[in-house]
Design a protein around this motif. Structure first.
Motif, short mmCIF file in Angstrom:
data_model
loop_
_atom_site.label_atom_id
_atom_site.label_comp_id
_atom_site.label_asym_id
_atom_site.label_seq_id
_atom_site.Cartn_x
_atom_site.Cartn_y
_atom_site.Cartn_z
N ILE A 34 79.13 -4.82 -46.02
CA ILE A 34 80.38 -4.32 -46.60
C ILE A 34 81.54 -4.96 -45.84
O ILE A 34 81.76 -4.69 -44.66
CB ILE A 34 80.47 -2.77 -46.51
N ASP A 35 82.25 -5.82 -46.56
CA ASP A 35 83.31 -6.60 -45.93
C ASP A 35 84.47 -5.67 -45.49
O ASP A 35 85.02 -4.92 -46.30
CB ASP A 35 83.84 -7.63 -46.93
N GLY A 36 84.80 -5.74 -44.23
CA GLY A 36 85.94 -4.95 -43.74
C GLY A 36 85.65 -3.47 -43.54
O GLY A 36 86.57 -2.66 -43.50
N ALA A 37 84.35 -3.10 -43.43
CA ALA A 37 84.02 -1.68 -43.22
C ALA A 37 84.14 -1.31 -41.75
O ALA A 37 83.74 -2.09 -40.89
CB ALA A 37 82.59 -1.42 -43.69
N ILE A 57 85.90 -4.95 -51.34
CA ILE A 57 86.45 -3.77 -50.68
C ILE A 57 87.50 -4.22 -49.66
O ILE A 57 88.47 -3.53 -49.38
CB ILE A 57 85.32 -2.91 -50.05
N ASP A 58 87.33 -5.42 -49.14
CA ASP A 58 88.30 -6.02 -48.21
C ASP A 58 89.68 -6.12 -48.86
O ASP A 58 90.69 -5.71 -48.30
CB ASP A 58 87.77 -7.41 -47.80
N LYS A 59 89.69 -6.63 -50.08
CA LYS A 59 90.98 -6.79 -50.78
C LYS A 59 91.62 -5.43 -51.08
O LYS A 59 92.83 -5.25 -50.91
CB LYS A 59 90.78 -7.58 -52.08
N SER A 97 79.23 -4.96 -41.25
CA SER A 97 80.46 -5.56 -41.78
C SER A 97 80.80 -6.78 -40.95
O SER A 97 80.27 -6.99 -39.86
CB SER A 97 81.61 -4.55 -41.72
N ASP A 98 81.70 -7.58 -41.48
CA ASP A 98 82.11 -8.80 -40.77
C ASP A 98 83.26 -8.52 -39.79
O ASP A 98 83.46 -9.25 -38.84
CB ASP A 98 82.51 -9.90 -41.77
N HIS A 99 84.02 -7.46 -40.05
CA HIS A 99 85.14 -7.05 -39.20
C HIS A 99 85.55 -5.68 -39.67
O HIS A 99 85.12 -5.23 -40.74
CB HIS A 99 86.32 -8.03 -39.31
N TYR A 119 95.05 -4.43 -42.46
CA TYR A 119 94.70 -5.71 -41.84
C TYR A 119 93.42 -5.56 -41.01
O TYR A 119 93.04 -4.46 -40.63
CB TYR A 119 95.86 -6.18 -40.96
N HIS A 120 92.82 -6.69 -40.71
CA HIS A 120 91.53 -6.69 -39.99
C HIS A 120 91.68 -6.16 -38.57
O HIS A 120 92.72 -6.29 -37.95
CB HIS A 120 90.99 -8.12 -39.89
N ARG A 121 90.58 -5.62 -38.07
CA ARG A 121 90.49 -5.35 -36.64
C ARG A 121 89.13 -5.81 -36.15
O ARG A 121 88.21 -6.04 -36.95
CB ARG A 121 90.74 -3.88 -36.33
ZN LIG Z 1 86.09 -10.02 -44.36
#
Ligand SMILES: [Zn+2]
Length: 498
Positions: A9-12, A196-198, A245-247, A436-438
């Motif tokens: 899950i991208d950005g979870a 889900i990231d967007k 997740s990736d981030h 934003y990412h963390r």
């Molecule tokens: Zn991502």
């Protein structure tokens, strides 16, 4: 039966979904946490979808992969190229599984386009085009039945329509996964939910403000994913399940345009103060046409469809790049074309990354930049916006270290060091991105030999690949940077590998 299932899950990250779990809104997550181990997953540097998903799938830091962000920048030719699957010089862990005869199914994995041969099936993910995106190639025809879309961001609608398109795409990732799992046998299977990231980038502020119309968009998507996950988990039965997740994600506090700062300091020079495209934007703004509208026009799905008949994939990506970030300012590809390289000493071609172009007293210049950047402050509060600035050799290891950005900025949470260029140094509008990412994302694992209901600390994105290989009893390659997360297993397995 599948031995290991990964749901990416991208950005979870737990920081914002935990409250919904406690309230019973995400029952599947709750059950998985009770029956498995969970905790933060530390991402790589820099914590963006590219290269993070590749750090996950190879177990290696970007210095061994040869790609460090969305873009590769050649200091000699000054060329910028989008990193695709071929840019990352390493096997994925499912290539190793395949060598041992295990069959793998990979759905919507970012950075796998163009597809490579695997022992099983591969449906590539962002960034990708809507054709030739599968291995084996004939799988694409099968997916037509589902109206499956890879869904490049440049091809999405805006606003509410984008929401329903994204929902539909996520639904199809699960439908197609179920279809593949029912049709064939896989030892390892993975599906990634990318968009889900967007959603989190775009709808963070409404969530904070409990906005009547859009305040629940992010939560609704999570509940939707939770329900879809439940169905998939029913289908695979009692196997190992990983959620990664990736981030992670957090609130965006401010955008600092690093290239504008470099320009003001005299380190970066443009051929024209405002390159052509910027002048057009400015002119149209003066007569009342918003940038957002212009970008919407040039990236509308229909125009994108039309473009595909005429131009190469790379060019479509160039247009798409304008909206990768959701920003309507001059993106990095246009900037590169307008740089006066003779006079330029430093440039930011990817968020938080700085390339130094001068060979004159490189060390002293680099040290000076570090000191100056470390001292940057938020003009509203006077607080520092940078945790630290690191030299590439302190961050990366590997054969491709020489290709890495020279400096990597680690901002305070919520600050974005953006590579685009516009008049203003700062953007506090929180539009269109407010999230934003963390660094810290999500890790969860459940399975026959995994502890139950235990929180773990210290898992890193590099550790997932070796841990999965370990479950298959495969020795861990020495060049992986991660290690087996032994603390998640109930009974310590004997392994010769590490
Ligand atoms: Zn991502």
């Amino acid at each position: 039966m599948v031995k290991v299932l990964v749901i990416g899950i991208d950005g979870a990250s737990w920081n914002f979904i935990y409250k919904w779990i406690e309230k019973g809104k995400l029952p599947t997550f709750k059950k998985l946490m009770e029956n498995g181990v969970w905790g933060d997953l530390e991402s790589c540097v820099y914590y963006f979808t590219s290269p993070a998903w590749k750090c996950y799938s190879t177990g290696k830091n970007p210095g061994k992969l040869g790609a460090f962000s969305y873009w590769s920048f050649d200091k000699n030719t000054k060329e910028l190229s989008l990193n695709l699957s071929t840019s990352f010089k390493s096997r994925d862990f499912w290539d190793i599984l395949g060598n041992y005869g295990y069959k793998c199914g990979i759905v919507n994995m970012p950075l796998t386009y163009p597809p490579k041969k695997i022992n099983g099936v591969l449906i590539t993910g962002f960034p990708a085009l809507e054709h030739k995106y599968t291995y084996p190639p004939e799988l694409e025809k099968e997916l037509k039945r589902y109206n499956y879309r890879v869904g490049h961001i440049g091809g999405l609608s805006e606003g509410d329509r984008a929401l329903s398109e994204i929902r539909d795409m996520i639904k199809k990732r699960f439908l197609v996964s179920a279809h593949l799992l029912e049709k064939s046998h896989f030892d390892f299977f993975q599906v990634v939910i990318f968009y889900i990231d967007k959603i989190q980038h775009d709808y963070w502020k409404p969530m904070e403000e409990n906005d009547q119309l859009y305040g629940s968009v992010i939560q609704d998507f999570w509940e939707f994913i939770d329900r879809e996950m439940a169905k998939l988990l029913d289908l695979v039965g009692d196997c190992y399940v990983f959620i990664v997740s990736d981030h992670g994600f957090n609130a965006l506090r401010g955008v600092f345009r690093l290239n504008v700062w470099l320009k003001e300091k005299g380190y970066l020079h443009l051929k024209r103060t405002y390159p052509k495209i910027e002048s057009i934007f400015s002119f149209l703004e003066k007569i009342g046409v918003s940038r957002r509208f212009i970008v919407k026009m040039i990236t509308s799905p229909n125009l994108m469809k039309l473009l595909r008949f005429f131009v190469s994939g790379q060019l479509i990506f160039k247009v798409g790049e304008k909206v990768i970030s959701g920003e309507t300012e001059m993106g990095i590809t246009s900037l590169i074309e307008n740089v006066d390289w003779e006079k330029t000493n430093a440039i930011c071609v990817a968020e938080n990354c700085l390339y130094i172009l001068t060979s004159n007293d490189y060390r002293r210049y680099r040290d000076r930049l570090i000191e100056e950047i470390k001292d940057l402050r938020d003009p509203r509060t006077g607080e520092k916006i940078v945790k630290n600035v690191r030299k590439r050799e302190d961050v990366y290891r590997g054969d491709y270290l020489h290709l890495a950005p020279d400096l990597i900025i680690n901002p305070e949470d919520g600050y974005r060091f953006y590579d685009g260029i516009r008049k203003d140094l700062w953007d506090f509008s929180r539009k269109p991105w407010s999230g934003y990412h963390r660094l810290h994302g999500m890790f969860l694992a459940k399975g026959p030999t995994i502890k139950k209901g235990v929180r773990i600390d210290g898992a890193r994105i590099y550790d997932v690949a070796p841990t999965i290989l370990h479950i298959f009893g495969i020795p861990i390659p020495e060049d992986m940077d991660g290690h087996v997360l032994r603390e998640i297993f109930e009974v310590k397995k004997e392994s010769k590998s590490d």
